[in-house]
Design an enzyme around this catalytic site. Structure first.
Site, PDB file in Angstrom:
ATOM      1  N   GLU A  16      -9.599  10.571  23.401  1.00 62.84           N
ATOM      2  CA  GLU A  16      -9.693  11.675  24.360  1.00 62.84           C
ATOM      3  C   GLU A  16      -8.333  12.021  24.967  1.00 62.84           C
ATOM      4  O   GLU A  16      -8.257  12.592  26.055  1.00 62.84           O
ATOM      5  CB  GLU A  16     -10.703  11.317  25.446  1.00 62.84           C
ATOM      6  CG  GLU A  16     -12.095  11.125  24.899  1.00 62.84           C
ATOM      7  CD  GLU A  16     -13.078  10.644  25.944  1.00 62.84           C
ATOM      8  OE1 GLU A  16     -13.449  11.452  26.796  1.00 62.84           O
ATOM      9  OE2 GLU A  16     -13.450   9.456  25.906  1.00 62.84           O
ATOM     10  N   LYS A 137     -22.227   1.902  27.505  1.00 65.19           N
ATOM     11  CA  LYS A 137     -23.542   2.520  27.664  1.00 65.19           C
ATOM     12  C   LYS A 137     -24.669   1.492  27.702  1.00 65.19           C
ATOM     13  O   LYS A 137     -25.707   1.721  28.334  1.00 65.19           O
ATOM     14  CB  LYS A 137     -23.784   3.528  26.537  1.00 65.19           C
ATOM     15  CG  LYS A 137     -22.820   4.716  26.559  1.00 65.19           C
ATOM     16  CD  LYS A 137     -23.054   5.640  25.371  1.00 65.19           C
ATOM     17  CE  LYS A 137     -22.111   6.837  25.392  1.00 65.19           C
ATOM     18  NZ  LYS A 137     -20.697   6.434  25.156  1.00 65.19           N
ATOM     19  N   SER A 189     -16.949  11.727  26.177  1.00 69.83           N
ATOM     20  CA  SER A 189     -16.860  13.075  25.609  1.00 69.83           C
ATOM     21  C   SER A 189     -17.620  13.210  24.290  1.00 69.83           C
ATOM     22  O   SER A 189     -17.241  13.981  23.413  1.00 69.83           O
ATOM     23  CB  SER A 189     -15.403  13.504  25.417  1.00 69.83           C
ATOM     24  OG  SER A 189     -14.796  13.743  26.657  1.00 69.83           O
ATOM     25  N   SER A 324     -14.767  22.251  32.885  1.00 64.13           N
ATOM     26  CA  SER A 324     -15.497  21.023  33.203  1.00 64.13           C
ATOM     27  C   SER A 324     -16.467  21.225  34.367  1.00 64.13           C
ATOM     28  O   SER A 324     -16.149  21.894  35.354  1.00 64.13           O
ATOM     29  CB  SER A 324     -14.524  19.892  33.539  1.00 64.13           C
ATOM     30  OG  SER A 324     -13.768  19.523  32.403  1.00 64.13           O
TER      31      SER A 324
END
Length: 357
Positions: A16, A137, A189, A324
């Site tokens: 990113e 996650k 992302s 964003s």
């Protein structure tokens, strides 16, 4: 008035890198030069640290490295400084606050936060623990489950289990069915994410995700709408209104988010007052559950058939680009970007001093 010396740290070695440069550009343009002495510091894809002294617009285009000088952040807590290196000589630049505008690995995962903790330099955003567990996650889902926060069904495993690929695919098919989403556990992302509609898709998606992380998570596909809201604060955070994501692609992956002009966001989201209340309540709950501070964006699904609101993920250094959701939601609430940056710097200093905010 004594101006605070603020470093805006951008780039980095993650996938990113480019998004980070765009976020930093927005932040640099929003910081008030009357209040802050702003020092842009970029990290190249190879990991070299450089002080940047050229036009701000060159950061987003990638030309910034031509106008940069080597520098390193000192881990010495007595210095609290950036060390600029010119012709073998070191110039010590005292630093008041760092804004780590870094996304993904080595920026949003607790690593840069650990360095700043060692250096005893206040910094914007979540601490080491919140950053690391929110980046992963699997850990985020474990925390959400413990707090009774509703979420999609999932399973996870390490890529060294791929030698039993048939058994993995069978597990996924039995517990989640198709379609399903395959994700690296530690990217942002939507990098490395695929939608699998059958066994062949699933194997291909697992191999792709394994190229980004050794830990892979597979989630059931939720038919419904996608929403996001912004959190601002420390122990007593404010939660913005809700925005809806309308992806031009089949799902909101990296390309759909940053490269497809047909993807758009709707602010405020066309939902009921009760639905908005539910989303905002869960956002505050997960932010506090991971011990968040400063800022975060929290993402949700709303199931089409049942109307259930399901937590998706929390981003502890959300995108700050021109498109964003995080800054746009606060602008909708009346907080301009310059005021938002002031508040983020203030929250960093409050947290460093052990004061609630």
């Amino acid at each position: 008035m004594n101006r605070k010396t603020v470093i805006v740290l951008f780039g980095g070695q993650s996938s990113e890198h480019e998004v980070s440069r765009m976020s930093a550009t927005t932040m640099l343009n929003a910081l008030d030069s009357q209040k802050y002495q702003v020092i842009p510091v970029g990290i190249t894809k190879e990991g070299q640290w450089l002080i940047y002294t050229g036009p701000t617009e060159h950061i987003s285009t990638g030309q910034w490295e031509k106008y940069a000088t080597p520098a390193i952040l000192s881990p010495d807590a007595k210095q609290k400084a950036l060390l600029k290196i010119v012709n073998g000589h070191v110039k010590v630049i005292p630093v008041d606050v760092v804004i780590p505008a870094l996304h993904g690995s080595w920026g949003e995962d607790g690593t840069i936060q650990g360095l700043l903790e060692m250096a005893r330099i206040p910094y914007v955003g979540c601490g080491v623990l919140a950053s690391s567990v929110s980046m992963d996650k699997v850990f985020t889902k474990l925390i959400a489950k413990n707090y009774g926060i509703p979420q999609a069904k999932y399973i996870w495993f390490y890529k060294d289990e791929f030698d039993q690929m048939d058994k993995l695919i069978e597990r996924v098919e039995k517990k989640l069915g198709f379609p399903c989403f395959v994700k690296p556990a530690n990217t942002g992302s939507s990098v490395g994410i695929s939608k699998a509609k059958n066994k062949a898709d699933l194997e291909k998606a697992l191999l792709l995700a394994a190229g980004y992380d050794r830990k892979i998570i597979v989630e059931e596909a939720i038919a419904g709408r996608e929403f996001e809201c912004s959190v601002l604060g420390n122990e007593e955070p404010l939660v913005s209104g809700v925005g809806e994501v309308l992806s031009a692609a089949e799902f909101y992956d990296y390309d759909a988010k940053y490269n497809n002009s047909e993807s758009r966001t709707v602010i405020p989201a066309p939902i009921t007052e009760e639905e908005e209340k539910t989303i905002r309540k869960i956002a505050a709950k997960i932010f506090q559950a991971v011990d968040g501070s400063g800022l975060a964006r929290v993402d949700f699904f709303m199931e089409e058939e049942t109307g259930r609101v399901l937590f998706n993920e929390i981003n502890t250094m959300p995108g700050f680009t021109a498109i964003s959701m995080y800054p746009m939601l606060w602008e909708e609430a009346g907080l301009k970007k310059a005021e938002l940056m002031d508040r983020l710097v203030e929250l960093a200093l409050l947290r460093d001093n052990g004061i609630r905010g």
